[in-house]
Design an enzyme around this catalytic site. Structure first.
Site, PDB file in Angstrom:
ATOM      1  N   ARG A   1       0.836  -1.205   0.000  1.00  0.00           N
ATOM      2  CA  ARG A   1       0.000   0.000   0.000  1.00  0.00           C
ATOM      3  C   ARG A   1       0.868   1.251   0.000  1.00  0.00           C
ATOM      4  O   ARG A   1       0.546   2.249  -0.648  1.00  0.00           O
ATOM      5  CB  ARG A   1      -0.943  -0.026   1.200  1.00  0.00           C
TER       6      ARG A   1
ATOM      7  N   LYS B   1      -2.786   6.330   1.575  1.00  0.00           N
ATOM      8  CA  LYS B   1      -2.665   6.772   2.969  1.00  0.00           C
ATOM      9  C   LYS B   1      -1.767   8.014   3.062  1.00  0.00           C
ATOM     10  O   LYS B   1      -0.704   8.018   3.691  1.00  0.00           O
ATOM     11  CB  LYS B   1      -2.157   5.620   3.848  1.00  0.00           C
TER      12      LYS B   1
ATOM     13  N   GLU C   1     -16.083   6.832   4.664  1.00  0.00           N
ATOM     14  CA  GLU C   1     -15.223   6.319   5.748  1.00  0.00           C
ATOM     15  C   GLU C   1     -15.513   7.061   7.020  1.00  0.00           C
ATOM     16  O   GLU C   1     -15.951   8.212   6.984  1.00  0.00           O
ATOM     17  CB  GLU C   1     -13.761   6.616   5.407  1.00  0.00           C
TER      18      GLU C   1
HETATM   19  C1  COI Z   1      -4.570   3.018  11.539  1.00  0.00           C
HETATM   20  O1  COI Z   1      -5.597   2.391  11.773  1.00  0.00           O
HETATM   21  O2  COI Z   1      -3.446   2.519  11.649  1.00  0.00           O
HETATM   22  C2  COI Z   1      -4.662   4.387  11.076  1.00  0.00           C
HETATM   23  O3  COI Z   1      -3.918   4.748  10.236  1.00  0.00           O
HETATM   24  C3  COI Z   1      -5.626   5.309  11.668  1.00  0.00           C
HETATM   25  C4  COI Z   1      -4.944   6.437  12.353  1.00  0.00           C
HETATM   26  C5  COI Z   1      -5.661   7.689  12.046  1.00  0.00           C
HETATM   27  C6  COI Z   1      -4.823   6.195  13.821  1.00  0.00           C
END
Ligand code: COI
Length: 386
Positions: A132, A234, A270
């Protein structure tokens, strides 16, 4: 060290205290670098497997607990990533003109390491995070580590911080890989240097509710992603824009915000930090990923587990109205794992869902975490032992 045998019976499940009540009911490259750690460079010495850091393991939430080491690897835009190393955890120094600080050229990942009863440590699908990150790097015009480099760096970071991996059942060690344009520039362009960092923190449950159901507010004014944007990767820049809506929702007593799409304002996307699923009868539905919705690794795993249990899983556009007919709603993510949703409020109308004992979300949660913690046989080959 905690000694247990490999056979998990009901009594030992009860013993896994944090999740216990639920389980008991179920069973350098040295490029001229603009980023330098200002902390002490590390000579990593392996600590005894038996040693735990001095921490109250019973009260882990999601606050940062600094650990001993972090991993750093850099390369210039004319090379590939080739050599990284462990450093003492600490602040880093960066040019104020770096790409990440000025133009948000950055990505992050999140994955967890769990300590098994026999003291060994398991990672969950780390190669998925690596892939990813590579896809995200392509979208953000960044160089990225290879899958092998990523997974190796994760393993090194976990081993160096092993005393921070919580005891079985008390939580996990959250790994936060970051990829950023660390090189200095002024005009808008890809940065001339990239830095990959992994730091770690022991964590427990993400939401202040712990494992209790969360309450969501549907947000249809602010959006977290747009068509053609970066919602499907991400990118660090996807997250700060949710804060205002989140703060407003929290001030009204909600746990978090459920975003809808920016075009029709009528389809689920989301929650701020996780994917969403709805259940009606034997059908589980979740929004399509890749454009505005992040392809979550927990999401993907839950889809496979649910299908294995015989549920029909549909990835499709979900109109907001379906929230009012659903039997259950739950969120998935590395940080949140599988979080049951107790209620959703949309334009002043509140709807409540089944949660707790006998719920599908609890069954999926227990199966997923059972695999992640090494309590249930991993038939999928998802876990990686370090
Ligand atoms: C995760 O679930 O690892 C995330 O990236 C969410 C984050 C905003 C705590």
């Amino acid at each position: 060290m905690l000694q247990r045998n490999n056979c998990i019976n009901l009594r030992s499940l009860i013993f896994f205290s944090r999740y216990g009540s639920s389980f008991s009911k179920f069973f350098t490259s040295q490029a001229a670098s603009s980023l330098q750690p200002v902390c002490e460079p590390a000579t990593y010495s392996n600590r005894g497997d038996d040693e735990y850091a001095d921490l109250n393991w019973d009260n882990l939430g999601y606050g940062l607990v600094p650990t001993d080491y972090m991993y750093i690897m850099k390369c210039s835009d004319k090379e590939k990533f080739s050599h990284g190393e462990l450093n003492r955890f600490g602040n880093i120094e960066m040019s104020p003109a770096s790409g990440v600080l000025n133009y948000a050229q950055g990505l992050f990942e999140g994955l967890k390491a769990y300590r098994k009863e026999d003291g060994r440590v398991l990672l969950f699908r780390p190669e998925q995070n690596a892939m990813r990150m590579m896809m995200g790097a392509e979208r953000m015009c960044m160089l990225s580590p290879s899958v092998d480099q990523f997974v190796d760096a994760v393993k090194q970071t976990v081993l160096a911080n092993k005393r921070w991996v919580p005891p079985p059942g008390k939580g996990s060690l959250y790994l936060r890989p970051l990829l950023m344009g660390s090189g200095a520039m002024l005009g808008l362009a890809p940065a001339p240097e990239y830095t990959f960092i992994i730091f770690a923190s022991p964590v427990g449950t993400y939401f202040k509710e712990g494992l209790a159901p969360i309450n969501l507010l549907v947000e249809d004014e602010f959006h977290r992603a747009t068509l053609g944007g970066t919602g499907g990767v991400k990118a660090i820049s996807n997250y700060a824009p949710v804060l205002k809506a989140q703060a407003q929702a929290k001030s009204k007593g909600f746990t978090d915000v459920l975003f809808v799409d920016s075009k029709t304002k009528n389809h689920l996307e989301e929650v701020a930090s996780c994917n969403i699923f709805i259940l009606k009868g034997k059908t589980i539905s979740t929004p399509v990923t890749g454009v505005t919705v992040l392809p979550g690794i927990t999401r993907k795993s839950i889809i496979d587990i649910a299908r294995d249990y015989g549920y029909q899983v549909e990835e499709r556009p979900i109109p907001v109205e379906e929230l009012f007919e659903a039997d259950e709603v739950f969120c998935t993510g590395t940080a949140v794992v599988v979080a049951p949703v107790g209620s959703i409020t949309y334009q002043g109308k509140r709807v409540e869902y089944r949660t707790g004992d006998g719920s599908v979300s609890q069954k999926l949660y227990l199966t997923l975490t059972g695999i992640q913690m090494g309590l249930i046989e991993d038939k999928m080959g998802w876990t990686v032992e370090i």
